[in-house]
Design an enzyme around this catalytic site. Structure first.
Site, PDB file in Angstrom:
ATOM      1  N   SER A 140       0.874  -1.179   0.000  1.00 42.73           N
ATOM      2  CA  SER A 140       0.000   0.000   0.000  1.00 42.73           C
ATOM      3  C   SER A 140       0.902   1.217   0.000  1.00 42.73           C
ATOM      4  O   SER A 140       2.085   1.130   0.374  1.00 42.73           O
ATOM      5  CB  SER A 140      -0.844  -0.010   1.287  1.00 42.73           C
ATOM      6  OG  SER A 140      -1.481   1.233   1.489  1.00 42.73           O
ATOM      7  N   TYR A 183      -2.240  -1.349  10.388  1.00 43.92           N
ATOM      8  CA  TYR A 183      -2.167  -1.458   8.918  1.00 43.92           C
ATOM      9  C   TYR A 183      -0.844  -0.890   8.407  1.00 43.92           C
ATOM     10  O   TYR A 183      -0.162  -1.519   7.591  1.00 43.92           O
ATOM     11  CB  TYR A 183      -3.359  -0.699   8.324  1.00 43.92           C
ATOM     12  CG  TYR A 183      -3.552  -0.868   6.835  1.00 43.92           C
ATOM     13  CD1 TYR A 183      -4.251  -1.956   6.325  1.00 43.92           C
ATOM     14  CD2 TYR A 183      -3.063   0.070   5.940  1.00 43.92           C
ATOM     15  CE1 TYR A 183      -4.459  -2.109   4.957  1.00 43.92           C
ATOM     16  CE2 TYR A 183      -3.260  -0.067   4.573  1.00 43.92           C
ATOM     17  CZ  TYR A 183      -3.963  -1.158   4.087  1.00 43.92           C
ATOM     18  OH  TYR A 183      -4.157  -1.292   2.731  1.00 43.92           O
TER      19      TYR A 183
HETATM   20  P1  NAD Z   1     -11.398  -6.303  -0.062  1.00 48.54           P
HETATM   21  O1  NAD Z   1     -11.993  -6.186   1.298  1.00 48.54           O
HETATM   22  O2  NAD Z   1     -12.226  -6.010  -1.259  1.00 48.54           O
HETATM   23  O3  NAD Z   1     -10.749  -7.738  -0.259  1.00 48.54           O
HETATM   24  C1  NAD Z   1     -10.053  -8.392   0.766  1.00 48.54           C
HETATM   25  C2  NAD Z   1      -9.935  -9.853   0.428  1.00 48.54           C
HETATM   26  O4  NAD Z   1      -9.221 -10.494   1.493  1.00 48.54           O
HETATM   27  C3  NAD Z   1     -11.297 -10.568   0.307  1.00 48.54           C
HETATM   28  O5  NAD Z   1     -11.244 -11.517  -0.724  1.00 48.54           O
HETATM   29  C4  NAD Z   1     -11.418 -11.278   1.659  1.00 48.54           C
HETATM   30  O6  NAD Z   1     -12.242 -12.421   1.605  1.00 48.54           O
HETATM   31  C5  NAD Z   1      -9.969 -11.636   1.893  1.00 48.54           C
HETATM   32  N1  NAD Z   1      -9.677 -11.964   3.290  1.00 48.54           N
HETATM   33  C6  NAD Z   1      -9.896 -11.216   4.398  1.00 48.54           C
HETATM   34  N2  NAD Z   1      -9.538 -11.905   5.499  1.00 48.54           N
HETATM   35  C7  NAD Z   1      -9.093 -13.125   5.065  1.00 48.54           C
HETATM   36  C8  NAD Z   1      -8.596 -14.279   5.721  1.00 48.54           C
HETATM   37  N3  NAD Z   1      -8.486 -14.353   7.054  1.00 48.54           N
HETATM   38  N4  NAD Z   1      -8.233 -15.342   4.959  1.00 48.54           N
HETATM   39  C9  NAD Z   1      -8.344 -15.307   3.598  1.00 48.54           C
HETATM   40  N5  NAD Z   1      -8.811 -14.224   2.937  1.00 48.54           N
HETATM   41  C10 NAD Z   1      -9.175 -13.152   3.664  1.00 48.54           C
HETATM   42  O7  NAD Z   1     -10.109  -5.349  -0.007  1.00 48.54           O
HETATM   43  P2  NAD Z   1      -9.183  -4.708  -1.146  1.00 48.54           P
HETATM   44  O8  NAD Z   1      -9.317  -3.244  -1.033  1.00 48.54           O
HETATM   45  O9  NAD Z   1      -9.369  -5.370  -2.443  1.00 48.54           O
HETATM   46  O10 NAD Z   1      -7.757  -5.067  -0.531  1.00 48.54           O
HETATM   47  C11 NAD Z   1      -6.886  -6.042  -1.086  1.00 48.54           C
HETATM   48  C12 NAD Z   1      -5.465  -5.702  -0.683  1.00 48.54           C
HETATM   49  O11 NAD Z   1      -5.121  -4.425  -1.238  1.00 48.54           O
HETATM   50  C13 NAD Z   1      -5.244  -5.587   0.831  1.00 48.54           C
HETATM   51  O12 NAD Z   1      -4.015  -6.161   1.183  1.00 48.54           O
HETATM   52  C14 NAD Z   1      -5.236  -4.093   1.053  1.00 48.54           C
HETATM   53  O13 NAD Z   1      -4.504  -3.731   2.192  1.00 48.54           O
HETATM   54  C15 NAD Z   1      -4.563  -3.622  -0.223  1.00 48.54           C
HETATM   55  N6  NAD Z   1      -4.789  -2.217  -0.533  1.00 48.54           N
HETATM   56  C16 NAD Z   1      -6.042  -1.750  -0.742  1.00 48.54           C
HETATM   57  C17 NAD Z   1      -6.197  -0.398  -1.035  1.00 48.54           C
HETATM   58  C18 NAD Z   1      -7.547   0.203  -1.284  1.00 48.54           C
HETATM   59  O14 NAD Z   1      -7.637   1.437  -1.347  1.00 48.54           O
HETATM   60  N7  NAD Z   1      -8.594  -0.584  -1.463  1.00 48.54           N
HETATM   61  C19 NAD Z   1      -5.094   0.447  -1.097  1.00 48.54           C
HETATM   62  C20 NAD Z   1      -3.832  -0.075  -0.873  1.00 48.54           C
HETATM   63  C21 NAD Z   1      -3.691  -1.421  -0.592  1.00 48.54           C
END
Ligand code: NAD
Length: 277
Positions: free
Chosen positions: A159, A172
């Protein structure tokens, strides 16, 4: 729900797409960025292992849709990324069904927003386990076979918060800085084996993870939901728009390809210029 549930799709003739025959595991791919990355890797011909929290019927449907759309085999494995034994079991199951993992995308992640002095200890532990330790356990499990075969691509979805801090996100930001450090060490240890390890560092992407923060941020900052979007999420993002899932997925696919063979150990911002400040 640990078992691989369904497979769908037929592999195309070998060699017609860049990642044909490669086995790709994308953690947390039932939603958001992970699902976008799984789609983009499937479009390049990779065999896909989906993972995440999903009802059986939903997981089966996702396998079917992905497999049929891109004509690749797709499996779902519901391993819990907070449980090291469950993670190791997943790698064994994938090995039995698809063979060794060529591409590992450590993407699963959760978030919790609160001041440090009010931060629930259980949330701290869960964020560190899912956002950081899972990547260690998975990397450890897949590396021996990658080394033996002389090929591997590991992409850690970090991130912008792996490079800078923001208030109210202690666990985080700590986990994401940690995964950037892990990325560098794995890159150095694996470099001579044809394996690259990189981190992508997205800015704000509109996914369920971000949507779920709006109320917590509004409370923590004492502002409205609209103001959270303008004053918290997009204030520092110079493009003044959310990064798209496709932009993060495209960067990940690039890092998995031939042209990125000499790129390793980097933390690549995909953040609309946020960390250029
Ligand atoms: P999201 O909530 O849409 O997806 C998260 C995924 O992780 C889902 O498929 C969920 O089922 C899975 N998950 C959660 N807990 C779990 C567990 N215990 N075991 C297995 N799977 C599990 O979130 P997102 O925004 O798509 O985030 C995905 C990644 O991107 C994360 O690592 C997040 O930190 C990173 N990220 C997101 C953003 C943003 O703005 N959305 C920005 C930077 C980084």
């Amino acid at each position: 729900m640990d078992n691989i549930m369904a497979s769908a799709g037929l592999a195309r003739a070998s060699g017609s797409r860049p990642l044909e025959g490669r086995v790709a595991v994308v953690t947390g791919s039932t939603s958001g960025i992970g699902l976008g990355i799984a789609r983009a890797l499937a479009a390049e011909g990779a065999m896909i292992v989906l993972n995440g929290i999903a009802e059986p019927i939903e997981a089966e449907n996702q396998c079917h849709v992905l497999g049929a759309s891109y004509e690749v085999p797709v499996l779902f494995d519901g391993a819990d990324m907070s449980n090291p034994a469950s993670i190791r079991d997943m790698v064994e199951r994938v090995g039995r069904s698809f063979g060794a993992v060529d591409i590992l995308v450590n993407n699963a992640g959760i978030q919790h927003v609160a001041p440090v002095d009010e931060f629930p200890e259980g949330k701290w532990d869960a964020i560190l386990a899912i956002n950081l330790s899972a990547a260690f356990h998975l990397t450890k499990a897949v590396l021996p076979e990658m080394k033996r075969r002389g090929f591997g691509r590991i992409v850690n979805v970090a991130s912008a918060h792996g490079l800078i801090g923001s208030p109210f996100k202690s666990a985080y930001v700590a986990a994401k800085h940690g995964i950037v450090g892990l990325t560098k060490v794995v890159a150095l240890e694996a470099a001579e084996f044809g394996i690259t390890c990189n981190a992508v560092c997205p800015g704000y992407v509109w996914t369920p993870l971000v949507e779920s923060q709006v109320d917590g941020q509004a409370k923590a900052h004492g502002i409205s939901r609209d103001e959270v979007i303008r004053k918290v999420f997009l204030a520092e993002q110079p493009t003044k728009r959310f990064v798209t899932i496709e932009e993060v997925a495209g960067t990940t696919v690039f890092l998995c390809g031939e042209a990125a063979s000499s790129i390793t150990g980097v933390a690549l911002p995909v953040d609309g210029g946020w960390t250029a400040h």
